[in-house]
Motif scaffolding. Sequence first.
Motif, PDB file in Angstrom:
ATOM      1  N   GLY A 142       1.638 -14.167  24.492  1.00 63.19           N
ATOM      2  CA  GLY A 142       0.357 -14.617  25.022  1.00 63.19           C
ATOM      3  C   GLY A 142       0.455 -15.583  26.179  1.00 63.19           C
ATOM      4  N   ALA A 143       1.676 -16.007  26.555  1.00 63.58           N
ATOM      5  CA  ALA A 143       1.806 -17.084  27.543  1.00 63.58           C
ATOM      6  C   ALA A 143       1.364 -16.654  28.926  1.00 63.58           C
ATOM      7  CB  ALA A 143       3.255 -17.561  27.586  1.00 63.58           C
ATOM      8  N   ALA A 144       0.945 -17.669  29.694  1.00 64.52           N
ATOM      9  CA  ALA A 144       0.567 -17.393  31.081  1.00 64.52           C
ATOM     10  C   ALA A 144       1.765 -16.795  31.815  1.00 64.52           C
ATOM     11  CB  ALA A 144       0.119 -18.683  31.766  1.00 64.52           C
ATOM     12  N   GLY A 145       1.518 -15.752  32.598  1.00 65.52           N
ATOM     13  CA  GLY A 145       2.584 -15.136  33.382  1.00 65.52           C
ATOM     14  C   GLY A 145       3.458 -14.197  32.587  1.00 65.52           C
ATOM     15  N   SER A 146       2.994 -13.790  31.383  1.00 65.77           N
ATOM     16  CA  SER A 146       3.840 -12.919  30.562  1.00 65.77           C
ATOM     17  C   SER A 146       3.997 -11.534  31.190  1.00 65.77           C
ATOM     18  CB  SER A 146       3.271 -12.802  29.147  1.00 65.77           C
ATOM     19  OG  SER A 146       1.951 -12.309  29.219  1.00 65.77           O
ATOM     20  N   ASP A 147       3.135 -11.236  32.146  1.00 62.99           N
ATOM     21  CA  ASP A 147       3.231  -9.945  32.825  1.00 62.99           C
ATOM     22  C   ASP A 147       4.177  -9.983  34.030  1.00 62.99           C
ATOM     23  OD1 ASP A 147       1.465 -11.798  33.878  1.00 62.99           O
ATOM     24  OD2 ASP A 147       0.280 -10.267  34.924  1.00 62.99           O
ATOM     25  N   LEU A 148       4.728 -11.159  34.319  1.00 63.18           N
ATOM     26  CA  LEU A 148       5.616 -11.264  35.473  1.00 63.18           C
ATOM     27  C   LEU A 148       7.049 -10.977  35.036  1.00 63.18           C
ATOM     28  CD1 LEU A 148       4.175 -14.644  36.808  1.00 63.18           C
ATOM     29  CD2 LEU A 148       3.711 -12.364  37.766  1.00 63.18           C
ATOM     30  N   SER A 201      -2.305 -27.080  38.126  1.00 60.99           N
ATOM     31  CA  SER A 201      -1.633 -26.664  36.904  1.00 60.99           C
ATOM     32  C   SER A 201      -0.695 -25.490  37.171  1.00 60.99           C
ATOM     33  CB  SER A 201      -2.707 -26.267  35.886  1.00 60.99           C
ATOM     34  OG  SER A 201      -2.267 -25.216  35.069  1.00 60.99           O
ATOM     35  N   LEU A 202       0.493 -25.583  36.616  1.00 61.14           N
ATOM     36  CA  LEU A 202       1.452 -24.498  36.773  1.00 61.14           C
ATOM     37  C   LEU A 202       0.940 -23.224  36.089  1.00 61.14           C
ATOM     38  CD1 LEU A 202       4.330 -23.582  37.688  1.00 61.14           C
ATOM     39  CD2 LEU A 202       5.132 -24.321  35.438  1.00 61.14           C
ATOM     40  N   ALA A 203       0.357 -23.389  34.909  1.00 59.73           N
ATOM     41  CA  ALA A 203      -0.149 -22.221  34.171  1.00 59.73           C
ATOM     42  C   ALA A 203      -1.220 -21.504  34.991  1.00 59.73           C
ATOM     43  CB  ALA A 203      -0.735 -22.663  32.830  1.00 59.73           C
ATOM     44  N   ALA A 234      -1.066 -17.602  36.625  1.00 58.29           N
ATOM     45  CA  ALA A 234      -2.084 -16.578  36.436  1.00 58.29           C
ATOM     46  C   ALA A 234      -2.697 -16.146  37.763  1.00 58.29           C
ATOM     47  CB  ALA A 234      -3.171 -17.108  35.493  1.00 58.29           C
ATOM     48  N   ALA A 235      -2.919 -17.120  38.649  1.00 59.64           N
ATOM     49  CA  ALA A 235      -3.710 -16.827  39.840  1.00 59.64           C
ATOM     50  C   ALA A 235      -2.877 -16.407  41.044  1.00 59.64           C
ATOM     51  CB  ALA A 235      -4.551 -18.057  40.200  1.00 59.64           C
ATOM     52  N   ASP A 236      -1.774 -17.090  41.271  1.00 56.92           N
ATOM     53  CA  ASP A 236      -1.042 -16.857  42.515  1.00 56.92           C
ATOM     54  C   ASP A 236       0.452 -17.076  42.298  1.00 56.92           C
ATOM     55  OD1 ASP A 236      -0.385 -16.501  45.152  1.00 56.92           O
ATOM     56  OD2 ASP A 236      -1.079 -18.479  45.803  1.00 56.92           O
ATOM     57  N   GLU A 278       5.384 -22.888  30.796  1.00 54.77           N
ATOM     58  CA  GLU A 278       4.028 -22.388  30.933  1.00 54.77           C
ATOM     59  C   GLU A 278       3.177 -23.330  31.758  1.00 54.77           C
ATOM     60  OE1 GLU A 278       1.689 -21.699  27.392  1.00 54.77           O
ATOM     61  OE2 GLU A 278       0.639 -20.058  28.430  1.00 54.77           O
ATOM     62  N   ASP A 279       3.074 -24.598  31.266  1.00 55.80           N
ATOM     63  CA  ASP A 279       2.186 -25.489  31.999  1.00 55.80           C
ATOM     64  C   ASP A 279       2.905 -26.780  32.348  1.00 55.80           C
ATOM     65  OD1 ASP A 279      -0.111 -26.136  33.316  1.00 55.80           O
ATOM     66  OD2 ASP A 279      -1.406 -26.176  31.537  1.00 55.80           O
ATOM     67  N   GLY A 280       2.261 -27.505  33.232  1.00 57.42           N
ATOM     68  CA  GLY A 280       2.811 -28.728  33.781  1.00 57.42           C
ATOM     69  C   GLY A 280       2.184 -28.873  35.149  1.00 57.42           C
ATOM     70  N   ALA A 281       2.731 -29.773  35.945  1.00 62.08           N
ATOM     71  CA  ALA A 281       2.130 -29.970  37.259  1.00 62.08           C
ATOM     72  C   ALA A 281       2.834 -29.114  38.300  1.00 62.08           C
ATOM     73  CB  ALA A 281       2.228 -31.428  37.663  1.00 62.08           C
ATOM     74  N   LEU A 282       2.049 -28.585  39.187  1.00 65.86           N
ATOM     75  CA  LEU A 282       2.592 -27.899  40.348  1.00 65.86           C
ATOM     76  C   LEU A 282       2.126 -28.660  41.580  1.00 65.86           C
ATOM     77  CD1 LEU A 282       3.971 -25.474  41.766  1.00 65.86           C
ATOM     78  CD2 LEU A 282       1.676 -24.494  41.929  1.00 65.86           C
ATOM     79  N   VAL A 283       3.088 -29.076  42.383  1.00 66.94           N
ATOM     80  CA  VAL A 283       2.761 -29.793  43.618  1.00 66.94           C
ATOM     81  C   VAL A 283       3.491 -29.115  44.757  1.00 66.94           C
ATOM     82  CG1 VAL A 283       2.950 -32.000  44.848  1.00 66.94           C
ATOM     83  CG2 VAL A 283       2.521 -31.992  42.372  1.00 66.94           C
TER      84      VAL A 283
END
Lengths: 447, 256
Positions: free
Chosen positions: A21-27, A120-122, A126-128, A156-161
Motif C-alpha cells: 500500500g505504500a506511496a510509490g509502490s507502482d514505481l 512531503s516525500l510521499a 505519488a505526484a511527480d 515513504e515519507d519525510g521531507a523533500l527539499v
Amino acid sequence: MSVVAQAQESHLETFARFEEGAAGSDLGWLRSIRRSAMARFSELGFPTTHDEDWRFTNVAPIAETPFGLARVGGVEFTSRELDRLRVPGFASIRLVFVNGRYEPKLSRLGPLPAGVKVGSLAHELAADPGSLDEHLARYADYRNDAFSALNTAFIEDGALVRIPSRTVLEEPIYLLHISAPGTGPTVTHPRNLIVAGDETQATVVEDYVSLDGEVHFSNVVTEVVVGENSVLGHYRIERESGQAFHVSTLRVEQGRASAVASHSLLLGGALVRNNVHPVLAGEGSDCLINGLFMGAGQQHLDNYMKVEHASPHCTSRQFYNGILDGRSRGVFHGRIVVHKDAQKTDAKQTNRNLLLSEGAQIDTKPQLEIHADDVKCTHGATIGQVDEDAIFYLRSRGISEASARDLLLEAFAGESLEKMKEEPVRRHLEGLVRQWLRRETVLEGAR
Amino acid sequence: MLSVRNLHVKVGGREILKGVDLEVAAGEVCAIMGPNGSGKSTLAQVLAGQETYEVTAGEVLYEGQNLLELNPEQRAREGVFLAFQYPVEIPGIGTAYFLRAALNAIRKHRGLDELDAMDFLPLIREKLKLLEMDDALLSRAINEGFSGGEKKRTEILQLAVLEPRLAILDETDSGLDIDALKIVAGGVNALRDPERAIIIVTHYQRLLSYIVPDTVHVLVAGRIVASGGRELALELEEKGYGWVETEPESAVPAPA
Ligand SMILES: Nc1ncnc2c1ncn2[C@@H]1O[C@H](COP(=O)(O)OP(=O)(O)OP(=O)(O)O)[C@@H](O)[C@H]1O
Ligand SMILES: [Mg+2]
C-alpha cells in the motif's frame, strides 16, 4: 526462535504489508530499492557489540523489541499544543510530521523563492516521482548498515527539499518530527532528502520530539546533496522522551568548494545513535561537524562520525562536547577517512567531555584511516570533571555554588552552541541547555 | 575586625599552620611576610573558605561572627575578598558578566538593587581607568590567556569593584614590573579606609614601600614568629628570614 529473530521477523512481516500500500509502490526502481534494502537488512540483522562500529553501544533493546509501524492519523493537535512542542521563530517554512507522516494542516510552506520545492516525500512519490530516483537512496549506505537498510526498505515519507542552482533561501526550513506513541512499541522510518543545486544557500533544522507513552523508535535517514560553491547548514535536535530509541543517519554529499555545517544537540531519548557522515567529494570543500550531547539518568548517547575526504584540498573540523550525569553513558567515535587522492587534506577532531557523577561514563575513540601522504590530521579528546578551582574562585566572589556550577557548565556547552550561527536556533538551544542544567524536564510530554 | 586564634590547618594529612594568632583592626593595613612554603597562602585560602584545607583547631572571628562557619560565597557577601596568588583561568565566562554577577550577589545580600549592564558599565569603566587597564579585557574570558601581570591587575580590579571590608592580597606584587606595581599600589591605597582592613601577603618588602603597612607579621613554618611595625619589614629585607627563624626569642613581641 530467539527474541531477536522474532523481532526481526516482525519487521519482515510488517514490510510485506507495507510494501503493497505504500506511496510509490507502482514505481519499479523504488520497489527494487525497498526490496533489496529489506533483503539486506535480513542478511545483516541488527549489529552487536562485536561489530567494531557498535563496540560501545548495545542495541539489544531495539533488536529485541517487536515494533509495529506507528499509527498514522487520529492524532489531533491544537495549534497551542503544537506551539508548545516546536522551536519558536520559524514562521514561514515549517513541515510537521506526526508519526512519520506529513501533516499539511500543521505545516506552512511559504513564501518560497521561484523553483524551490519543499514538501512531503510521499506526496512527491505519488505526484511527480520522475526526478527522485537520481538521488533517493543513492548515498546512505543501506548495503552495510542495518538501520539504513531498514529505513530504506520503509522509505515513504519525510521531507523533500529541492533548491535550484543560484538560489538563496533566507528562511531556515524547519522540520518537526513528532512521535505520538501508541499502545504497543512503534517505529517510524522518516526519510528526508535535501538536494541543493550549485551556488545555493540554505539551512535545514530537524527537530525530533515525542509525546509521553509507550516505547517508540525513530529510525531516521537524511540524505543531503550539496552542489558546487554552496553553503548549507544542518541542525539536528534530539529531545524525544525517555522511552525513545533514536537512530539517525545524516549522509551528506558535498560538491566542489561547498561548505556544510552540521550541528547536533542530543538531549532526549533512552538510546540514541547519531551518525554523521559527510563525504567531501568535490575539491576544496569544507565541513564543520559540531555537536553537544547531554545525558542523565540511564541515557545512552552515541555519536558516530565518519568524515570522508575523497578529494584534494578539503577541510573538516569536528567539535563534540559531552556532559554526562547520573548513570548515563556517552560515546564519541570519530572516524576520518582520507582517500588516496585526497592530498592536502586538513582534518581536525576535538572531543571534550565532562563527567558530573561517578556513574557517568564516556567512551571516546578517534579512528584515522589515511591513504594519502600529504595530509594534516589531528585529533584530541579530554575527559574531566568540573574544575573545582574555578568553582572556588567564583564562590570567593560571592557567586553561589549552584550558580558557579551552572556558569561553568553553560560555558562548556557554550563552546558548541556558539558555533551555531542560526540565531533563533541557537537562542532556543541555549534555553534548552539552561533548563537541562536546572534539571527541569526538557523532554516533551504529558498531553 | 579579624581575630585568628590558635589556628591549626592540615592539608593532605600534613599540618601546615601550627597555631596562628593574628589580630587585624578596621582601618589597618597589615603585612604578612614569610619564606616559601611557610603557610601564607594556606592562611589566606582558609580565610576565604577553601574547603580542601582542614581546620583542626582554633577559631576565626570576623566582625564578631565565626568566619569558619560560613561558606566561601557567604564570606564574600559579608565583605571578605581574596586576591589569589594564582588566579584561575575560566574559559567561556566573560569578565564583565562575571564581575557584574559577583557585584550583584554582594549587593543583593546587602539589600541593594542589582545593577543591569547599563548601570554597571560606567562603574567598571571608572575602575578600569583607576588601574590603567583596557576596556577590551571586559569581553575576554576570566583570566584566560592573561599574562601574569594582567591576572594580578584583574584581581585588584575585582577588589576595586567589589569594595570588600576585609581584603587579603596574596602576593599580588609578584610578577609585576615596577610601573604595574605602582599602579596596583595606587589602586590599593585608594581603597584605604577607616572601615576597611587590608592584609598584604608578600615575600618581598618591595610592595611595602608603596603600600605602607601599619603592622608586619612574620610567618615561618606555620607560626607567626615576629610582629612589629613597618621597620620590621625593612629589617627582614636586610637580614633575611634566617634572622627570625634562628632567633625567635629576640623577635619583636606582637603588639597588644
Ligand atoms: N593543596 C595542597 N596539598 C598539599 N600540600 C599543600 C597544598 N597547598 C599547600 N601545600 C603545602 O603547604 C605548605 C605551605 O604552602 P603555602 O602555599 O601556604 O605557602 P606560602 O607561604 O604561600 O609559599 P609561597 O611563598 O611559595 O607562596 C607548602 O609546603 C605546600 O607544599
Ligand atoms: Mg603563597
